[in-house]
Each structure stands twice: as C-alpha cells, then as structure tokens.
Design a protein around this motif. Structure first.
Motif, PDB file in Angstrom:
ATOM      1  N   SER A  66       0.811  -1.220   0.000  1.00 10.24           N
ATOM      2  CA  SER A  66       0.000   0.000   0.000  1.00 10.24           C
ATOM      3  C   SER A  66       0.847   1.275   0.000  1.00 10.24           C
ATOM      4  N   SER A  67       2.175   1.113  -0.041  1.00 13.54           N
ATOM      5  CA  SER A  67       3.077   2.278  -0.042  1.00 13.54           C
ATOM      6  C   SER A  67       3.374   2.680  -1.486  1.00 13.54           C
ATOM      7  N   ARG A  68       2.531   3.538  -2.030  1.00 14.88           N
ATOM      8  CA  ARG A  68       2.674   3.918  -3.438  1.00 14.88           C
ATOM      9  C   ARG A  68       3.420   5.236  -3.617  1.00 14.88           C
ATOM     10  N   SER A  69       3.394   6.109  -2.619  1.00 15.99           N
ATOM     11  CA  SER A  69       4.063   7.400  -2.776  1.00 15.99           C
ATOM     12  C   SER A  69       5.519   7.350  -2.312  1.00 15.99           C
ATOM     13  N   PRO A  90       5.273  -1.147  -4.728  1.00 13.42           N
ATOM     14  CA  PRO A  90       4.889  -1.031  -6.137  1.00 13.42           C
ATOM     15  C   PRO A  90       5.967  -0.295  -6.937  1.00 13.42           C
ATOM     16  N   ASP A  91       6.026  -0.558  -8.235  1.00 10.77           N
ATOM     17  CA  ASP A  91       6.999   0.109  -9.099  1.00 10.77           C
ATOM     18  C   ASP A  91       6.805   1.628  -9.045  1.00 10.77           C
ATOM     19  N   GLY A  92       7.914   2.342  -9.004  1.00  8.57           N
ATOM     20  CA  GLY A  92       7.854   3.795  -9.007  1.00  8.57           C
ATOM     21  C   GLY A  92       7.784   4.428  -7.632  1.00  8.57           C
ATOM     22  N   THR A  93       7.723   3.612  -6.586  1.00  9.39           N
ATOM     23  CA  THR A  93       7.657   4.151  -5.225  1.00  9.39           C
ATOM     24  C   THR A  93       9.024   4.683  -4.802  1.00  9.39           C
ATOM     25  N   ALA A 136       3.858  12.908   0.563  1.00  8.73           N
ATOM     26  CA  ALA A 136       4.040  12.341   1.899  1.00  8.73           C
ATOM     27  C   ALA A 136       4.476  10.894   1.752  1.00  8.73           C
ATOM     28  N   PHE A 137       5.054  10.347   2.826  1.00 10.50           N
ATOM     29  CA  PHE A 137       5.479   8.948   2.808  1.00 10.50           C
ATOM     30  C   PHE A 137       4.369   8.074   3.389  1.00 10.50           C
ATOM     31  N   ASP A 138       4.053   7.006   2.682  1.00  8.95           N
ATOM     32  CA  ASP A 138       3.055   6.062   3.183  1.00  8.95           C
ATOM     33  C   ASP A 138       3.605   5.184   4.302  1.00  8.95           C
ATOM     34  N   LEU A 139       4.932   5.089   4.357  1.00  9.08           N
ATOM     35  CA  LEU A 139       5.557   4.189   5.329  1.00  9.08           C
ATOM     36  C   LEU A 139       6.846   4.812   5.850  1.00  9.08           C
ATOM     37  N   LYS A 178      -3.216   8.058   7.483  1.00  9.03           N
ATOM     38  CA  LYS A 178      -3.424   6.609   7.427  1.00  9.03           C
ATOM     39  C   LYS A 178      -2.176   5.857   6.970  1.00  9.03           C
ATOM     40  N   GLY A 179      -1.022   6.530   7.078  1.00  9.87           N
ATOM     41  CA  GLY A 179       0.230   5.860   6.772  1.00  9.87           C
ATOM     42  C   GLY A 179       0.650   4.939   7.904  1.00  9.87           C
ATOM     43  N   THR A 180       1.783   4.257   7.715  1.00 11.51           N
ATOM     44  CA  THR A 180       2.248   3.259   8.685  1.00 11.51           C
ATOM     45  C   THR A 180       3.631   3.627   9.208  1.00 11.51           C
ATOM     46  N   PHE A 181       3.792   3.524  10.524  1.00 12.80           N
ATOM     47  CA  PHE A 181       5.070   3.772  11.179  1.00 12.80           C
ATOM     48  C   PHE A 181       5.504   2.480  11.867  1.00 12.80           C
ATOM     49  N   VAL A 182       6.623   1.922  11.406  1.00 18.32           N
ATOM     50  CA  VAL A 182       7.130   0.660  11.962  1.00 18.32           C
ATOM     51  C   VAL A 182       8.408   0.954  12.728  1.00 18.32           C
ATOM     52  N   THR A 183       8.432   0.613  14.007  1.00 18.74           N
ATOM     53  CA  THR A 183       9.595   0.884  14.840  1.00 18.74           C
ATOM     54  C   THR A 183       9.746  -0.198  15.900  1.00 18.74           C
ATOM     55  N   LYS A 184      10.871  -0.179  16.580  1.00 18.42           N
ATOM     56  CA  LYS A 184      11.050  -1.023  17.761  1.00 18.42           C
ATOM     57  C   LYS A 184      11.194  -0.104  18.963  1.00 18.42           C
ATOM     58  N   VAL A 185      10.731  -0.578  20.102  1.00 16.23           N
ATOM     59  CA  VAL A 185      10.790   0.205  21.337  1.00 16.23           C
ATOM     60  C   VAL A 185      11.517  -0.625  22.392  1.00 16.23           C
ATOM     61  N   CYS A 186      12.531  -0.028  23.025  1.00 19.48           N
ATOM     62  CA  CYS A 186      13.283  -0.741  24.064  1.00 19.48           C
ATOM     63  C   CYS A 186      12.414  -0.971  25.293  1.00 19.48           C
ATOM     64  N   ARG A 187      12.475  -2.172  25.832  1.00 20.87           N
ATOM     65  CA  ARG A 187      11.758  -2.465  27.083  1.00 20.87           C
ATOM     66  C   ARG A 187      12.624  -2.028  28.264  1.00 20.87           C
ATOM     67  N   SER A 188      12.652  -0.740  28.478  1.00 21.34           N
ATOM     68  CA  SER A 188      13.425  -0.152  29.557  1.00 21.34           C
ATOM     69  C   SER A 188      12.461   0.409  30.599  1.00 21.34           C
ATOM     70  N   GLN A 189      13.001   1.136  31.558  1.00 24.19           N
ATOM     71  CA  GLN A 189      12.156   1.748  32.580  1.00 24.19           C
ATOM     72  C   GLN A 189      11.247   2.822  31.986  1.00 24.19           C
TER      73      GLN A 189
END
Length: 206
Positions: A66-69, A90-93, A136-139, A178-189
């Motif tokens: 779904s990340s076309r832009s 997709p091609d062109g992204t 804008a970035f979709d992802l 409605k874009g997507t943000f993928v990250t990792k979060v440290c399990r800290s205090q």
C-alpha cells in the motif's frame, strides 16, 4: 571505510604497544582486525534477522504493497530494510534511507548520509520529496541501534530512546494520513512512557 578503520587500528597498535614506546606490534594489529571483522559479521547477521522480522510484519499487515508514494527508512545502515522495501513496494515508489553512516548503493533506493536529529536532515527530505513529487510517505521505518561502547546499558537505552523520539517527530511531519510507522521500542524503565507518547500521535498500535 574498512581501509580507513584498519589504518586507525594500526595507528592504535603502534601507540599502545610496549607501554607506548611506538614499537609496531603486528600481532595486535591482526587481532584487532579480526575483532573488527567479527563485529561486522555480527552486524550483518543482526541486519538480516531484523529484515526477516520486517518481512513477517509485512506478510501480516501488507504495508509495503500500500506504499505507493514513498518509504522513509530512518537509521537505515547497512540497508537491510531498504532492500526489502525496494523488493516489495509497487513500481515507481520512492524509497529513501537515512543514516549517519554510509549506506552501500541499493538499486531503486536513495541513500542519504545525515543526522536525523538535525534540521538539515529535514531539509534534505523535503528537497527529495519535491524532486520526486512525493507529497508524503506512506511508510516510515526505524530500526536504529546504539553506537555506545562498553557496558553502559543505561546510556545505550537513552540513545535509543532519543533516536525513537527524533523518528517520531519526522514521522508526524512526513507520514501520510493513514500511513504506517514501523519501529522497535526498548523495554526499559521508560517503556510505558514511550508507548503513552506514541499513542498520542499514532491511532493504532500492534
């Protein structure tokens, strides 16, 4: 970069051997180079594992399709996420990867050597978006790691949290509705606090 690092190791070996007397110790140099190569191998394996995790997430949520832009990869070196993105969007992204460290050339992607905490990085992103007509970035992706050496776990965690905050700031500015943000979060205090802050700007967490 490897040649430069070896030169630095050799200089350190000359300065540090025989009590600082300046006597070249080839054993020290070889040992240091082997240590550095093992370190790079560990980094490559770690990158492959996280790239596999990203593919598994995409199989569940289909955010690449779904990340076309555009796709923005923060703290992208050595480029594992970028390679996955190029293969699955997709091609062109537009695929852009940013890191303080150089990223090896990846066909179909743009690498930027910038600090995501600096205003210049934001200006560079805007310029690339204008050049490629990306509104804008979709992802937006983040898989940053600490470069803190030694046993300072708290310092490493603080650095990761700072990277996370900087990436959220960029995501809120450049991520499409409605874009997507993928990250990792440290399990800290600070884990609960970080998730609370993230929920203020992201509508869905999984």
């Amino acid at each position: 970069m490897m040649r430069r690092r070896r030169h630095e190791i050799q200089e350190a070996a000359v300065e540090g051997s025989s009590g600082g007397g300046g006597v070249f110790n080839p054993v020290t140099v070889v040992s240091s180079i082997r240590w550095w190569c093992r370190l790079q191998s560990v980094a490559a394996v770690s990158s492959s594992i996280t790239a596999l995790n990203l593919i598994q997430l995409d199989s569940k949520f289909s955010f690449f399709r779904s990340s076309r832009s555009g796709v923005l990869d923060l703290c992208a070196a050595p480029g594992g996420f970028m390679q996955v993105a190029v293969q699955r969007v997709p091609d062109g992204t537009l695929v852009v990867g940013i890191d303080l460290l150089p990223i090896p050339p990846i066909p179909g992607a743009i690498s930027v050597e910038e600090d995501i905490s600096k205003p210049q990085c934001k200006a560079t992103i805007k310029k690339l978006m204008e050049e490629h007509e990306c509104l804008a970035f979709d992802l937006v992706l983040l898989d940053g790691s600490s470069n803190v050496r030694g046993d300072s776990a708290q310092e490493a965690t603080d650095q990761l949290n700072a990277l996370f905050i900087d990436s959220v700031k960029l995501a809120t500015e450049f991520l499409a509705p409605k874009g997507t943000f993928v990250t990792k979060v440290c399990r800290s205090q600070d884990y609960t606090t970080v998730l609370y802050c993230l929920r203020q700007v992201i509508s869905f967490l999984s």
